[in-house]
Design an enzyme around this catalytic site. Structure first.
Site, PDB file in Angstrom:
ATOM      1  N   ARG A  49      16.617  -1.131  -0.820  1.00  0.00           N
ATOM      2  CA  ARG A  49      15.608  -1.713  -1.717  1.00  0.00           C
ATOM      3  C   ARG A  49      16.188  -1.930  -3.112  1.00  0.00           C
ATOM      4  NH1 ARG A  49      12.277   1.449  -0.462  1.00  0.00           N
ATOM      5  NH2 ARG A  49      11.496   0.128   1.206  1.00  0.00           N
ATOM      6  N   GLU A  86       0.471  -8.410   8.982  1.00  0.00           N
ATOM      7  CA  GLU A  86       1.888  -8.542   9.342  1.00  0.00           C
ATOM      8  C   GLU A  86       1.989  -9.234  10.685  1.00  0.00           C
ATOM      9  OE1 GLU A  86       4.587  -5.281   9.183  1.00  0.00           O
ATOM     10  OE2 GLU A  86       4.201  -4.906   7.070  1.00  0.00           O
ATOM     11  N   PHE A 115      10.149   8.968   0.445  1.00  0.00           N
ATOM     12  CA  PHE A 115       9.059   8.757   1.407  1.00  0.00           C
ATOM     13  C   PHE A 115       9.651   8.382   2.765  1.00  0.00           C
ATOM     14  CE2 PHE A 115       9.167   4.123   1.883  1.00  0.00           C
ATOM     15  CZ  PHE A 115       9.940   3.757   0.784  1.00  0.00           C
ATOM     16  N   SER A 119       0.846  -1.196   0.000  1.00  0.00           N
ATOM     17  CA  SER A 119       0.000   0.000   0.000  1.00  0.00           C
ATOM     18  C   SER A 119       0.882   1.247   0.000  1.00  0.00           C
ATOM     19  CB  SER A 119      -0.901  -0.008   1.241  1.00  0.00           C
ATOM     20  OG  SER A 119      -0.088  -0.108   2.385  1.00  0.00           O
ATOM     21  N   GLY A 143       5.499   4.869  -2.371  1.00  0.00           N
ATOM     22  CA  GLY A 143       6.945   5.096  -2.526  1.00  0.00           C
ATOM     23  C   GLY A 143       7.653   3.809  -2.923  1.00  0.00           C
ATOM     24  N   ASP A 192      13.213   9.003   4.552  1.00  0.00           N
ATOM     25  CA  ASP A 192      14.206   9.512   3.584  1.00  0.00           C
ATOM     26  C   ASP A 192      14.793  10.880   3.962  1.00  0.00           C
ATOM     27  OD1 ASP A 192      14.259   7.298   2.003  1.00  0.00           O
ATOM     28  OD2 ASP A 192      12.961   8.092   0.434  1.00  0.00           O
ATOM     29  N   ASP A 227       9.385  -5.956   2.977  1.00  0.00           N
ATOM     30  CA  ASP A 227       9.291  -5.467   4.348  1.00  0.00           C
ATOM     31  C   ASP A 227      10.637  -4.827   4.663  1.00  0.00           C
ATOM     32  OD1 ASP A 227       7.502  -5.170   6.576  1.00  0.00           O
ATOM     33  OD2 ASP A 227       8.952  -6.331   7.715  1.00  0.00           O
ATOM     34  N   SER A 228      10.581  -3.614   5.171  1.00  0.00           N
ATOM     35  CA  SER A 228      11.836  -2.893   5.350  1.00  0.00           C
ATOM     36  C   SER A 228      11.777  -2.061   6.615  1.00  0.00           C
ATOM     37  CB  SER A 228      12.115  -2.016   4.126  1.00  0.00           C
ATOM     38  OG  SER A 228      10.937  -1.393   3.688  1.00  0.00           O
TER      39      SER A 228
HETATM   40  P1  IMP Z   1       6.842  -1.777   6.154  1.00  0.00           P
HETATM   41  O1  IMP Z   1       7.928  -2.353   5.294  1.00  0.00           O
HETATM   42  O2  IMP Z   1       5.600  -1.504   5.381  1.00  0.00           O
HETATM   43  O3  IMP Z   1       6.638  -2.554   7.417  1.00  0.00           O
HETATM   44  O4  IMP Z   1       7.284  -0.349   6.645  1.00  0.00           O
HETATM   45  C1  IMP Z   1       8.523   0.111   6.443  1.00  0.00           C
HETATM   46  C2  IMP Z   1       8.628   1.518   6.998  1.00  0.00           C
HETATM   47  O5  IMP Z   1      10.033   1.775   7.070  1.00  0.00           O
HETATM   48  C3  IMP Z   1       8.042   2.547   6.067  1.00  0.00           C
HETATM   49  O6  IMP Z   1       6.789   2.946   6.433  1.00  0.00           O
HETATM   50  C4  IMP Z   1       9.024   3.686   6.220  1.00  0.00           C
HETATM   51  O7  IMP Z   1       8.664   4.409   7.349  1.00  0.00           O
HETATM   52  C5  IMP Z   1      10.342   2.993   6.502  1.00  0.00           C
HETATM   53  N1  IMP Z   1      11.080   2.770   5.262  1.00  0.00           N
HETATM   54  C6  IMP Z   1      11.309   1.600   4.613  1.00  0.00           C
HETATM   55  N2  IMP Z   1      12.011   1.783   3.499  1.00  0.00           N
HETATM   56  C7  IMP Z   1      12.234   3.112   3.435  1.00  0.00           C
HETATM   57  C8  IMP Z   1      12.892   3.915   2.483  1.00  0.00           C
HETATM   58  O8  IMP Z   1      13.412   3.481   1.448  1.00  0.00           O
HETATM   59  N3  IMP Z   1      12.903   5.223   2.768  1.00  0.00           N
HETATM   60  C9  IMP Z   1      12.336   5.765   3.884  1.00  0.00           C
HETATM   61  N4  IMP Z   1      11.693   5.063   4.783  1.00  0.00           N
HETATM   62  C10 IMP Z   1      11.637   3.730   4.561  1.00  0.00           C
END
Ligand code: IMP
Length: 185
Positions: free
Chosen positions: A169, A36, A140, A8, A11, A143, A65-66
């Protein structure tokens, strides 16, 4: 080939398209989602999510997932990054770092995909530091406060192409594409 991105996060979707488009993938957005699971690692979350989606018969999909892991906060927010951003916001996160000299942090990304019935799970990492104040309007999430190692600008101050060439990523997506190619050979 066509691949469905289950996310969802617009970014993430833009970055998927920017990396995978030139590699020959047509990235379609999917409205599916998964619950999750509460887990300590990104990989566990991805495995749990893939299992749910596959159980619903969905194939040729990619998920991500990050999170941002801050050294001085013992890896927080990590797997809780989305929740931390929603509740604390960027300013709240910076407040936790007030007066902290060790600004070291890393972004980690775990990509999971199911292609032709086979699972691929890969990871990517980007080391850097937490800025003293937010800067930039690109990208997003966190960043505007993350400065990748060897750079002087935040992720939000560089183009999507430049970010993808060094980001967690971008690296995970490259590993995904390499792995897919290796399996086809
Ligand atoms: P999820 O992977 O949806 O659980 O959420 C990952 C969260 O980590 C995101 O909502 C961002 O707040 C942050 N995040 C993950 N990757 C990035 C990125 O490339 N830039 C900035 N924030 C990130």
């Amino acid at each position: 080939m066509k691949i469905y991105a289950v996310t969802s996060n617009q970014g993430k979707l833009r970055e998927f398209r920017s990396v995978l488009g030139p590699l020959g993938f047509e990235v379609e957005h999917s409205d599916e989602d998964c619950d999750e699971i509460q887990a300590d690692t990104l990989r566990e979350v991805v495995i749990g999510c893939l299992a749910q989606l596959k159980g619903r018969g969905i194939g040729d999909l990619i998920i991500d997932d990050s999170g941002l892991f801050i050294d001085a906060l013992k890896g927080f927010p990590g797997v809780y990054s989305a929740y931390a951003l929603k509740t604390l916001g960027l300013q709240g996160a910076l407040k936790l770092m007030e007066g902290v000299d060790d600004r070291g942090a890393r972004f980690e990304c775990c990509i999971g995909a199911t292609i032709g019935g086979e699972d691929i799970i890969v990871t990517g990492r980007c080391d850097g530091t937490i800025a003293l104040a937010p800067s930039g309007t690109e990208g997003f999430g966190f960043d505007p406060v993350f400065i990748p190692s060897g750079h002087s600008q935040t992720f939000a101050e560089i183009s999507i192409e430049e970010k993808n060439s060094i980001s967690h990523r971008g690296r995970a997506l490259q590993a995904f594409s390499d792995e897919l190619r290796r399996r086809k050979e």
